[in-house]
Design a protein around this motif. Sequence first.
Motif, PDB file in Angstrom:
ATOM      1  N   ILE A 137      -4.765   0.399  -3.831  1.00 47.13           N
ATOM      2  CA  ILE A 137      -4.858   1.628  -3.766  1.00 47.13           C
ATOM      3  C   ILE A 137      -6.484   1.707  -3.677  1.00 47.13           C
ATOM      4  O   ILE A 137      -7.215   2.262  -3.943  1.00 47.13           O
ATOM      5  CB  ILE A 137      -4.226   2.343  -4.583  1.00 47.13           C
ATOM      6  CG1 ILE A 137      -4.950   1.747  -6.296  1.00 47.13           C
ATOM      7  CG2 ILE A 137      -2.610   3.115  -4.111  1.00 47.13           C
ATOM      8  CD1 ILE A 137      -4.544   2.772  -7.090  1.00 47.13           C
ATOM      9  N   GLN A 152       0.840   8.250   3.271  1.00 49.29           N
ATOM     10  CA  GLN A 152       0.161   9.620   1.832  1.00 49.29           C
ATOM     11  C   GLN A 152      -1.250   8.877   2.011  1.00 49.29           C
ATOM     12  O   GLN A 152      -2.001  10.001   1.372  1.00 49.29           O
ATOM     13  CB  GLN A 152       0.931   8.870   1.418  1.00 49.29           C
ATOM     14  CG  GLN A 152       2.438   9.117   1.437  1.00 49.29           C
ATOM     15  CD  GLN A 152       2.775   8.565  -0.372  1.00 49.29           C
ATOM     16  OE1 GLN A 152       3.210   9.988  -1.071  1.00 49.29           O
ATOM     17  NE2 GLN A 152       3.926   7.090   0.246  1.00 49.29           N
ATOM     18  N   LYS A 153      -1.739   8.112   2.607  1.00 50.33           N
ATOM     19  CA  LYS A 153      -3.559   7.880   2.211  1.00 50.33           C
ATOM     20  C   LYS A 153      -3.869   8.651   3.171  1.00 50.33           C
ATOM     21  O   LYS A 153      -5.246   9.197   2.809  1.00 50.33           O
ATOM     22  CB  LYS A 153      -3.653   6.477   2.505  1.00 50.33           C
ATOM     23  CG  LYS A 153      -5.299   5.554   2.843  1.00 50.33           C
ATOM     24  CD  LYS A 153      -5.161   4.563   3.170  1.00 50.33           C
ATOM     25  CE  LYS A 153      -6.618   4.127   3.136  1.00 50.33           C
ATOM     26  NZ  LYS A 153      -6.817   2.850   3.495  1.00 50.33           N
ATOM     27  N   GLU A 154      -3.463   8.605   4.005  1.00 46.68           N
ATOM     28  CA  GLU A 154      -4.536   9.912   4.974  1.00 46.68           C
ATOM     29  C   GLU A 154      -4.034  11.518   4.962  1.00 46.68           C
ATOM     30  O   GLU A 154      -4.777  11.650   5.194  1.00 46.68           O
ATOM     31  CB  GLU A 154      -3.301  10.259   6.692  1.00 46.68           C
ATOM     32  CG  GLU A 154      -3.658   8.852   7.746  1.00 46.68           C
ATOM     33  CD  GLU A 154      -3.042   8.215   8.595  1.00 46.68           C
ATOM     34  OE1 GLU A 154      -3.414   9.785   9.202  1.00 46.68           O
ATOM     35  OE2 GLU A 154      -2.275   7.519   9.254  1.00 46.68           O
ATOM     36  N   TRP A 162      -8.768   2.654  -1.430  1.00 45.60           N
ATOM     37  CA  TRP A 162      -9.243   3.493  -1.093  1.00 45.60           C
ATOM     38  C   TRP A 162      -9.233   5.127  -1.893  1.00 45.60           C
ATOM     39  O   TRP A 162      -9.769   5.319  -2.486  1.00 45.60           O
ATOM     40  CB  TRP A 162      -8.472   4.795   0.187  1.00 45.60           C
ATOM     41  CG  TRP A 162      -9.754   4.928   0.468  1.00 45.60           C
ATOM     42  CD1 TRP A 162     -10.952   5.110   1.651  1.00 45.60           C
ATOM     43  CD2 TRP A 162      -9.332   7.101   0.668  1.00 45.60           C
ATOM     44  NE1 TRP A 162     -11.202   6.270   1.780  1.00 45.60           N
ATOM     45  CE2 TRP A 162     -10.401   7.604   1.057  1.00 45.60           C
ATOM     46  CE3 TRP A 162      -8.666   7.686  -0.338  1.00 45.60           C
ATOM     47  CZ2 TRP A 162     -10.762   8.779   1.292  1.00 45.60           C
ATOM     48  CZ3 TRP A 162      -8.617   8.854  -0.347  1.00 45.60           C
ATOM     49  CH2 TRP A 162      -9.292   9.687  -0.001  1.00 45.60           C
ATOM     50  N   ILE A 163      -7.740   5.271  -2.656  1.00 41.20           N
ATOM     51  CA  ILE A 163      -7.474   6.145  -3.811  1.00 41.20           C
ATOM     52  C   ILE A 163      -8.721   5.949  -4.446  1.00 41.20           C
ATOM     53  O   ILE A 163      -9.395   6.694  -4.888  1.00 41.20           O
ATOM     54  CB  ILE A 163      -6.264   6.073  -4.146  1.00 41.20           C
ATOM     55  CG1 ILE A 163      -5.526   5.993  -3.229  1.00 41.20           C
ATOM     56  CG2 ILE A 163      -6.277   6.904  -5.528  1.00 41.20           C
ATOM     57  CD1 ILE A 163      -5.552   7.464  -2.401  1.00 41.20           C
ATOM     58  N   SER A 171       0.875  -0.702  -0.051  1.00 45.51           N
ATOM     59  CA  SER A 171      -0.241   0.241  -0.001  1.00 45.51           C
ATOM     60  C   SER A 171       0.727   1.198  -0.326  1.00 45.51           C
ATOM     61  O   SER A 171       1.978   0.683  -0.034  1.00 45.51           O
ATOM     62  CB  SER A 171      -1.104   0.191   1.012  1.00 45.51           C
ATOM     63  OG  SER A 171      -0.287  -0.140   2.698  1.00 45.51           O
ATOM     64  N   LEU A 172       0.459   2.081   0.035  1.00 47.09           N
ATOM     65  CA  LEU A 172       1.173   3.563   0.287  1.00 47.09           C
ATOM     66  C   LEU A 172       1.402   3.665   1.004  1.00 47.09           C
ATOM     67  O   LEU A 172       1.226   3.563   2.790  1.00 47.09           O
ATOM     68  CB  LEU A 172       0.316   4.721   0.029  1.00 47.09           C
ATOM     69  CG  LEU A 172      -0.573   5.454  -1.331  1.00 47.09           C
ATOM     70  CD1 LEU A 172      -1.311   6.185  -1.576  1.00 47.09           C
ATOM     71  CD2 LEU A 172       0.346   5.679  -2.376  1.00 47.09           C
TER      72      LEU A 172
END
Length: 749
Positions: free
Chosen positions: A542, A516-518, A544-545, A511-512
Motif C-alpha cells: 500500500i 480501490q486505490k483509484e 501510495w496509501i 496490492s488493493l
Amino acid sequence: MEFYMTSKRFLIPCLILMVMSACGEYNSGSYGGGQDDIGRKIDSLLSIMTLDEKIGQMTLYTSDMDQTGAFLRPEYIEDIRAGRVGSIFNAYGAEYTRYLQEMAVEETRLGIPLLFGYDVVHGHRTIFPVPLAETASWDIDMMRLTAEVAAREAAAEGLHWTFAPMVDIARDARWGRIVEGSGEDAYLSSLIAAAKVEGFQGNSLYDLHTVAACVKHFAAYGAAQAGRDYHSVDMSDRMLREVYLPPFKAAIDAGVVSIMTAFNDLNGIPATANSYLFQDILRDEWGFDGFVVTDYTAIMELLYHGVAEDAHHASELALNAGIDMSMQDGFYHQTLADLVEQGRVTEAQIDRAVAYILRVKFRLGLFDDPYRYSDVEREKAEVMTPENLEIARDMARKSIVLLKNDDQLLPISESVRNIAVIGPMADNQRDLIGSWSAAGDWTKSVSLLDGLKNRMPDVNFIYAEGASIDGESRDGFSAAVAAANRADLVILAIGEAYWMSGEAASKVDISLPGVQKELAMELHKTGKPIVAVLMNGRPLTINWIDENIPAILETWFLGTTAGDAIADVLYGDYNPSGKLPVTFPRHVGQIPIYYNMRNTGRPFEEHNKFTSKYLDAPNEPLYVFGYGLSYTTFDYSPVTLSSQEMRPDGSLEARITVSNTGSYEGEEVVQLYIHDKVASVARPVRELKGFQKINLVPGESKEVVFTITNEDLKFYRADMTFGSEPGEFTVYIGGNSRDTQSAEFTLRD
C-alpha cells in the motif's frame, strides 16, 4: 469403564472384565494403550475388536449442509451403523450430534462413541479476530481466553475436537493461509501455540467446557514455493528445526492431543508419507502420545504427488509413516484389511493407531457418557452470550495496529459532526468475520458504519460505497467524492474480501484489489483529511496509501464485533496498542521478506552496487515486524546490563526505562532481540527473545527488566547439535524490530 446407554450399558464392561480375567496376569500396554488405567481399558477393548472395527476408528468422514440444515450421506450412515467410521467432522449442534451419536452407541456391536470435529479456528458462533490479527495484540492471555470461549461454545454444540491451532510460520504474504497463523516469528508463534492449546483443552479434557485441540499442519506448510498453496517445500534441516518446528513442539509440550499432516512435500517426501517427521521427530524425539490425522484427502493425494501407485500403496506409505487417522478419502477404510492380509502392514500397527485415538475419547469422557456434549439447554446458555461478545470486542480492539497518524488526526474529535464513510468495507458485514469462520453468522456481525453510528448516534455519517472490492467499475466514484466534499473528515474503508485469504487463496498481486486505490486517489484530490481503515487477511502493498493518506489503521478481519471495536479505536475509547506480527513489503518482488534474515557477506551499502540490494527498490519493507504506533509517544532510555559477561550456567538482566511522553494513557509492547555476532553458523541479524506489554499514563516511566539465560542463545550449530557458543552478543530493546537501543555482552566458557 461404563458406557452410558440403555441396551448396551453393561455389555462392554462385562466383556472386558471377562477378557481381562481370562488373560490371567494382565499384560498392560500390549496393544499400545499404556500402563495407566485408561491404557488398560484400551488394551481390553482392542482385544475384543475386529480388524474392521479397528480400521473404522481410523476413519473420519464429513457431514454436509444444505438449505434444510445438516445431513449425513446415506453411505456414511451405513458405515456408522456397521462400526466402519469412528469420527465425523463438520457436524455440530446438540440435537444433531446426539442423533449421530445414538447410531454409533445404540446400533453397533461395541457401541464405541463417535468423535465430532470441526474447524473452530477463531471462534465458533462468536467470531474473534482472525489468528493473524489476534497475534498483532501480542497479548498471550487474551489469546488463551478467546480459545477458551471458543471451546465452551463448540463443546456446548456437541463438538469434541477442533482442527486448531494452525501454527505454520509464514514469511510469504502471497500465501493465503498466512491469515490463519501467527506470522513470521517462531518465538512469538510458539507462545501462542501453547496458549491456544491451553485455552482449548483447559486443565482437563474431561471438563465439559473443553475440546481436544489439533495442531496443524506438520510441517513447513507455510514455506510453500512461490507462496502457492499446496506447493513443494525444500529447506535445510537447520531451517526446519529453528524456524518451522518450534511452534509444534510448544503445542506438544502444552499437551495437545492430536496433530494434522501438511499437504506439501518436504524435500520431495509428502508430509503424509514422511516418517522422518512423524516417527523420527514427533514420536521418537518429542515423545508425542496423541494421534495423527491427515488433512482433507491427503492420503489420496499421495497418488498425485507421484509417490504411490494406487490406494493400497498410499495407505501403506501413510500408516508406515505414522499416520493414525484418514480424513475423508476413505483409503484406510478401503485398503487396510487387505494390506494386513498381504503382510504389507501389521495389525499391531493398527492397534497402536487405534489406541492413540481411543485414549482421546476416554479422556473426553465419551465412554462414561457419549451424550455429555449434546445438551440443548447448555447450548442455549453458552452460545453468543453478552460476556462472549464483550471478550470478542476487547480482543478486536487489541488487534488493531495504527500504521500512521500524521498531525494526530486520530483519535477523532467528537466535535466533528459530518463524516463521510466510504469504501466497499464500510457497510460490509460478510467479510468482517474472515475465512474459517466456523459456525459464525455474518449477518450478526457489526459493520464499521453501524459501529460508528452506535458510538456517535448524533453525528451525520454520509455513506457511499464508491467501488466494489474487486470490480473495475468507477461509477460510484462521483457519489463518493460528493460525500467527501460534504464532510469534514473521510473514513475510507478498503481491503480484501474474506475469500481472498485462507486456503486456496494465493495471490501474485497483494496490492488493493479492483479500483480501490483509484478511489483513494480521487478522494485525496478533495483535500479532506482521510483515515484509511484496512480490512485484510495478509500484508498488502500500500505504498501510495502510506505516502498520501495521513492516518492508517490496520484492522484485519476482526470478527463479530468488528465495527464497534474499530469505532472504539477511532474515537479514542481505546488507544491502539497492536504491533505487526509480520513484515509488510513495499513490493511483491521483495518476498519472502522477514526481520530475522542473515546479514550476507555483502551487506547493504547505499552507494556500493556490489552489495545485497535491488536496483529498483529499497531493501527495507514498508512496515517492519513489531511495528505499531499509539496515540501517545514512548521514549526509551539506553539499555543497561547487570553484567558484561555471562556463563552458560548463569544469567544477566537487561534493563530499560520506558516513558510515556505524550498526552494519552497507552500500552506499549517492549521487545527484546538478541544477535549472536560470530558463530559457527551465520546467525540472523536479530531474533525476538522476549517482550512485555506495559501500560503507562502520561508522564509515567517504568523500568522493564528482561532476564537473559543460556537458553536464549542456543541454536543448531555447524554439527547440528543444539546449544550455545561462547562469544559476543548484542541485545536490542525497543518498540519494534528496527528502532531499538542496544548493549553488548560476552558469553564465556
